[in-house]
Design a protein around this motif. Structure first.
Motif, PDB file in Angstrom:
ATOM      1  N   LYS A 137       0.854  -1.174   0.000  1.00 24.98           N
ATOM      2  CA  LYS A 137       0.000   0.000   0.000  1.00 24.98           C
ATOM      3  C   LYS A 137       0.897   1.232   0.000  1.00 24.98           C
ATOM      4  N   SER A 138       0.410   2.288  -0.625  1.00 23.58           N
ATOM      5  CA  SER A 138       1.183   3.517  -0.728  1.00 23.58           C
ATOM      6  C   SER A 138       0.638   4.570   0.222  1.00 23.58           C
ATOM      7  N   PHE A 139       1.554   5.299   0.846  1.00 21.89           N
ATOM      8  CA  PHE A 139       1.185   6.379   1.748  1.00 21.89           C
ATOM      9  C   PHE A 139       2.060   7.594   1.454  1.00 21.89           C
ATOM     10  N   GLU A 140       1.457   8.762   1.595  1.00 28.66           N
ATOM     11  CA  GLU A 140       2.212  10.009   1.550  1.00 28.66           C
ATOM     12  C   GLU A 140       2.192  10.588   2.962  1.00 28.66           C
ATOM     13  N   LEU A 141       3.367  10.815   3.508  1.00 29.68           N
ATOM     14  CA  LEU A 141       3.479  11.256   4.890  1.00 29.68           C
ATOM     15  C   LEU A 141       4.197  12.598   4.965  1.00 29.68           C
ATOM     16  N   SER A 142       3.759  13.434   5.887  1.00 28.35           N
ATOM     17  CA  SER A 142       4.477  14.645   6.223  1.00 28.35           C
ATOM     18  C   SER A 142       5.273  14.347   7.495  1.00 28.35           C
ATOM     19  N   GLY A 153      19.574  14.613  26.743  1.00 32.64           N
ATOM     20  CA  GLY A 153      20.158  13.611  25.861  1.00 32.64           C
ATOM     21  C   GLY A 153      20.074  14.051  24.406  1.00 32.64           C
ATOM     22  N   GLU A 154      20.802  13.361  23.530  1.00 30.72           N
ATOM     23  CA  GLU A 154      20.818  13.697  22.104  1.00 30.72           C
ATOM     24  C   GLU A 154      19.709  12.931  21.400  1.00 30.72           C
ATOM     25  N   TYR A 155      18.492  13.404  21.569  1.00 33.23           N
ATOM     26  CA  TYR A 155      17.336  12.733  21.007  1.00 33.23           C
ATOM     27  C   TYR A 155      16.685  13.594  19.923  1.00 33.23           C
ATOM     28  N   THR A 156      15.924  12.915  19.051  1.00 31.04           N
ATOM     29  CA  THR A 156      15.213  13.594  17.970  1.00 31.04           C
ATOM     30  C   THR A 156      13.721  13.334  18.109  1.00 31.04           C
ATOM     31  N   LEU A 157      12.944  14.398  18.027  1.00 31.54           N
ATOM     32  CA  LEU A 157      11.490  14.285  18.030  1.00 31.54           C
ATOM     33  C   LEU A 157      11.028  14.139  16.583  1.00 31.54           C
ATOM     34  N   LEU A 158      10.253  13.099  16.304  1.00 34.99           N
ATOM     35  CA  LEU A 158       9.751  12.867  14.942  1.00 34.99           C
ATOM     36  C   LEU A 158       8.228  12.856  14.969  1.00 34.99           C
ATOM     37  N   ILE A 159       7.620  13.770  14.231  1.00 31.48           N
ATOM     38  CA  ILE A 159       6.157  13.852  14.128  1.00 31.48           C
ATOM     39  C   ILE A 159       5.761  13.424  12.724  1.00 31.48           C
ATOM     40  N   VAL A 160       4.839  12.477  12.628  1.00 26.15           N
ATOM     41  CA  VAL A 160       4.425  11.902  11.342  1.00 26.15           C
ATOM     42  C   VAL A 160       2.934  12.130  11.145  1.00 26.15           C
ATOM     43  N   ARG A 161       2.596  12.700   9.975  1.00 22.06           N
ATOM     44  CA  ARG A 161       1.179  12.944   9.664  1.00 22.06           C
ATOM     45  C   ARG A 161       0.858  12.356   8.298  1.00 22.06           C
ATOM     46  N   ASP A 162      -0.236  11.608   8.223  1.00 19.13           N
ATOM     47  CA  ASP A 162      -0.660  10.997   6.957  1.00 19.13           C
ATOM     48  C   ASP A 162      -1.368  12.045   6.101  1.00 19.13           C
ATOM     49  N   ILE A 163      -0.774  12.372   4.945  1.00 22.13           N
ATOM     50  CA  ILE A 163      -1.374  13.359   4.038  1.00 22.13           C
ATOM     51  C   ILE A 163      -1.784  12.707   2.719  1.00 22.13           C
ATOM     52  N   SER A 164      -2.025  11.398   2.755  1.00 18.36           N
ATOM     53  CA  SER A 164      -2.350  10.663   1.531  1.00 18.36           C
ATOM     54  C   SER A 164      -3.587  11.219   0.837  1.00 18.36           C
ATOM     55  N   GLU A 165      -4.634  11.507   1.612  1.00 14.48           N
ATOM     56  CA  GLU A 165      -5.859  12.015   1.005  1.00 14.48           C
ATOM     57  C   GLU A 165      -5.650  13.395   0.394  1.00 14.48           C
ATOM     58  N   GLU A 166      -4.855  14.217   1.050  1.00 13.40           N
ATOM     59  CA  GLU A 166      -4.554  15.543   0.489  1.00 13.40           C
ATOM     60  C   GLU A 166      -3.821  15.402  -0.835  1.00 13.40           C
ATOM     61  N   LYS A 167      -2.860  14.486  -0.908  1.00 14.57           N
ATOM     62  CA  LYS A 167      -2.099  14.289  -2.137  1.00 14.57           C
ATOM     63  C   LYS A 167      -2.967  13.732  -3.251  1.00 14.57           C
ATOM     64  N   ARG A 168      -3.846  12.799  -2.905  1.00 18.66           N
ATOM     65  CA  ARG A 168      -4.738  12.226  -3.913  1.00 18.66           C
ATOM     66  C   ARG A 168      -5.662  13.299  -4.474  1.00 18.66           C
ATOM     67  N   ARG A 169      -6.160  14.154  -3.608  1.00 20.12           N
ATOM     68  CA  ARG A 169      -7.021  15.242  -4.081  1.00 20.12           C
ATOM     69  C   ARG A 169      -6.249  16.204  -4.979  1.00 20.12           C
ATOM     70  N   GLN A 170      -5.000  16.468  -4.615  1.00 20.25           N
ATOM     71  CA  GLN A 170      -4.170  17.362  -5.413  1.00 20.25           C
ATOM     72  C   GLN A 170      -3.929  16.787  -6.809  1.00 20.25           C
ATOM     73  N   VAL A 171      -3.622  15.500  -6.867  1.00 18.09           N
ATOM     74  CA  VAL A 171      -3.415  14.854  -8.163  1.00 18.09           C
ATOM     75  C   VAL A 171      -4.697  14.882  -8.976  1.00 18.09           C
ATOM     76  N   PHE A 172      -5.808  14.580  -8.311  1.00 15.45           N
ATOM     77  CA  PHE A 172      -7.092  14.560  -8.997  1.00 15.45           C
ATOM     78  C   PHE A 172      -7.404  15.922  -9.607  1.00 15.45           C
ATOM     79  N   GLU A 173      -7.182  16.966  -8.835  1.00 17.31           N
ATOM     80  CA  GLU A 173      -7.505  18.307  -9.305  1.00 17.31           C
ATOM     81  C   GLU A 173      -6.560  18.776 -10.403  1.00 17.31           C
TER      82      GLU A 173
END
Length: 383
Positions: A137-142, A153-173
C-alpha cells in the motif's frame, strides 16, 4: 537488538549500528521519568516518536498504538520508523531502516539525519510503500524532525502525519481536471470547425476526430474510476481476446494522427500474439509507457521504439527511448505521487505497477543506462 553501538554493519546510506538492549531500555526509562512529556504527546492527533542518535525508537505516543493495533510500547522500543511502519525496504538489509540505497531518497530518513546534523527542525514529505511483495500500500506522509530540547540527551522528536488524502485530491484536481479540460477543449474545437465548414467531406472527417476525442475523454474518466477501485481492491476485470500487435498499432496511429508525438515512433513486432486479458487495462499501461517515453525524448534527435515479443506464457510490451533517467528518480519511479515533472503529477508509473502486477498478474520493470526501457509482461491467458 543484534548490534552494539561499536558495531559497524554494512550500509548503503545511513549508519546501521544500534544500541544494545540494556542501553535502549535505559533511554526509554528516562523518557518515562519526564512526567509532562507522555501526557503532552498523547493529546496530539499525530504519530509522535522520540529517537536516539541511532534512529531507534525510545518513545511513541498512543496514536501509533491505535494506528498499528498494538497494546504495548515494549514491542516498539529499539526499532526504527520504517520497521514499525512496515516499509518494503526496511528488511532488505541486515541494518534495517535507513541502510538501503532507496533510503537515500526517503524523506523521513533525510529529515532525521539533517536535523541531527544541523540541530534544527526539518520538515519533509515521505512517500512510503508498506507491506510485502505483491501486497503493498502507498502512503504520503508529512514528517517533522527536530531536536528534543525538553529531554536530556541527544534525542530527535519525529512527528508523522498521513497526508495521503490531500495528495490524492491534489493529483485529482491538477492532473485529472487538466486532462479533461484539454480533451474537452479539443472536442469543442472540432465541433466549432464543423459548424463553420461548408465542405461535407471535411465535416465527416472532423466528426470522426471529434468522436475519437470523446472516446479519449471517457477513457480518462474511467481510468480515474478504475484506479480508485484498484486501490480499494474493488476493480473487476473484463476479459476478452485481442491482438497485441493491433493494440500497439492503434496507439501509435493515435499519436501520429494528432501530432502529440513530435519524435518518430518505430514499431518492432516480429510476430502477433492473441491475448486473453482486460484490453482496457493493458492498453492503459502500454499507453502510459509510450506517453512517458515520448515526453522524455528530444523531438529533433530521438526515436521511440515500441516492441512486442512472446516470452514463454507471457507477452512483453517494451518501450525504449534514448534518454537515461537520473538515479535519484529511478529509486522513486513507481511511488504514488512522485514525479519529476512537477507538483500534482505522479500516478502514471504507480498505476502501471498496481494494475499490471496486482490485477493482470504480470510484471512491470524498467532499466535505464544509456537509454531507458520500460517492460510490461502480461500472461497470454489471464488466470
Amino acid at each position: 537488538m543484534t548490534y552494539l553501538i561499536n558495531d559497524n554493519p554494512e550500509t548503503q546510506f545511513a549508519p546501521a549500528a544500534r544500541l544494545a538492549d540494556d542501553l535502549i531500555l535505559g533511554q526509554a526509562e528516562q523518557i518515562k521519568q519526564q512526567a509532562l512529556i507522555p501526557d503532552l504527546f498523547n493529546i496530539l492527533p499525530y504519530i509522535i516518536l522520540v529517537l536516539n542518535k541511532e534512529r531507534q525508537i525510545i518513545y511513541s505516543n498512543h496514536v501509533l498504538f491505535e494506528t498499528l493495533g498494538i497494546t504495548s510500547q515494549e514491542n516498539l522500543i529499539g526499532l526504527r520508523p520504517g520497521e514499525i511502519l512496515n516499509c518494503v525496504h526496511s528488511h532488505e538489509t541486515p541494518g534495517g531502516c535507513g541502510t538501503t540505497e532507496c533510503c537515500s531518497v526517503c524523506g523521513a530518513v533525510l529529515a532525521i539525519l539533517e536535523s541531527q546534523q544541523t540541530k534544527a527542525p526539518v520538515a519533509k514529505e515521505c512517500l512510503l510503500s508498506a507491506g510485502s511483495a505483491g501486497d503493498t500500500k502507498s502512503f504520503e506522509l508529512s514528517v517533522y524532525a527536530a531536536p528534543a530540547g525538553v529531554i536530556n540527551g541527544e534525542y530527535t522528536l519525529l512527528i508523522v502525519r498521513d497526508i495521503s488524502e490531500e495528495k490524492r485530491r491534489q493529483v485529482f484536481e491538477q492532473v485529472f481536471f487538466h486532462d479533461l479540460l484539454n480533451t474537452s477543449g479539443a472536442v469543442k474545437g472540432f465541433v466549432q470547425i464543423m459548424k463553420e465548414s461548408p465542405n461535407l467531406n471535411e465535416v465527416q472527417e472532423l466528426s470522426t476526430h471529434a468522436t475519437e476525442a470523446v472516446d479519449i475523454l471517457i477513457d480518462e474518466i474511467n481510468s480515474q474510476r478504475d484506479l480508485i477501485a484498484a486501490e480499494n481492491g474493488e476493480l473487476k476485470l473484463n476479459l476478452s481476446s485481442f491482438s497485441a500487435k493491433g493494440l500497439v498499432a492503434k496507439l501509435v496511429e493515435f499519436y501520429q494522427n494528432y501530432d502529440t508525438a513530435l519524435c518518430p515512433i518505430e514499431i518492432a513486432c516480429s510476430e502477433d500474439v492473441i491475448l486473453e486479458s482486460d484490453i482496457i487495462l493493458v492498453r492503459r499501461i502500454v499507453n502510459n509507457m509510450l506517453k512517458n517515453a515520448i515526453e522524455a525524448s528530444d523531438e529533433d534527435t530521438d526515436t521511440v521504439t515500441i516492441a512486442v515479443e512472446k516470452k514463454d506464457d507471457y507477452v512483453e510490451f517494451s518501450v525504449t527511448n534514448p534518454q537515461a533517467i537520473p538515479r535519484e528518480v529511478q529509486l522513486q519511479i513507481f511511488k504514488r505521487s512522485y514525479s519529476n515533472k512537477g507538483s500534482g503529477r505522479g500516478i502514471g508509473t504507480y498505476s502501471m505497477k498496481l494494475l499490471g502486477e496486482k490485477y493482470l498478474q504480470g510484471y512491470v520493470y524498467f532499466s535505464s543506462n544509456q537509454g531507458t526501457t520500460f517492460v510490461f509482461g502480461v500472461p497470454i491467458r489471464k488466470q
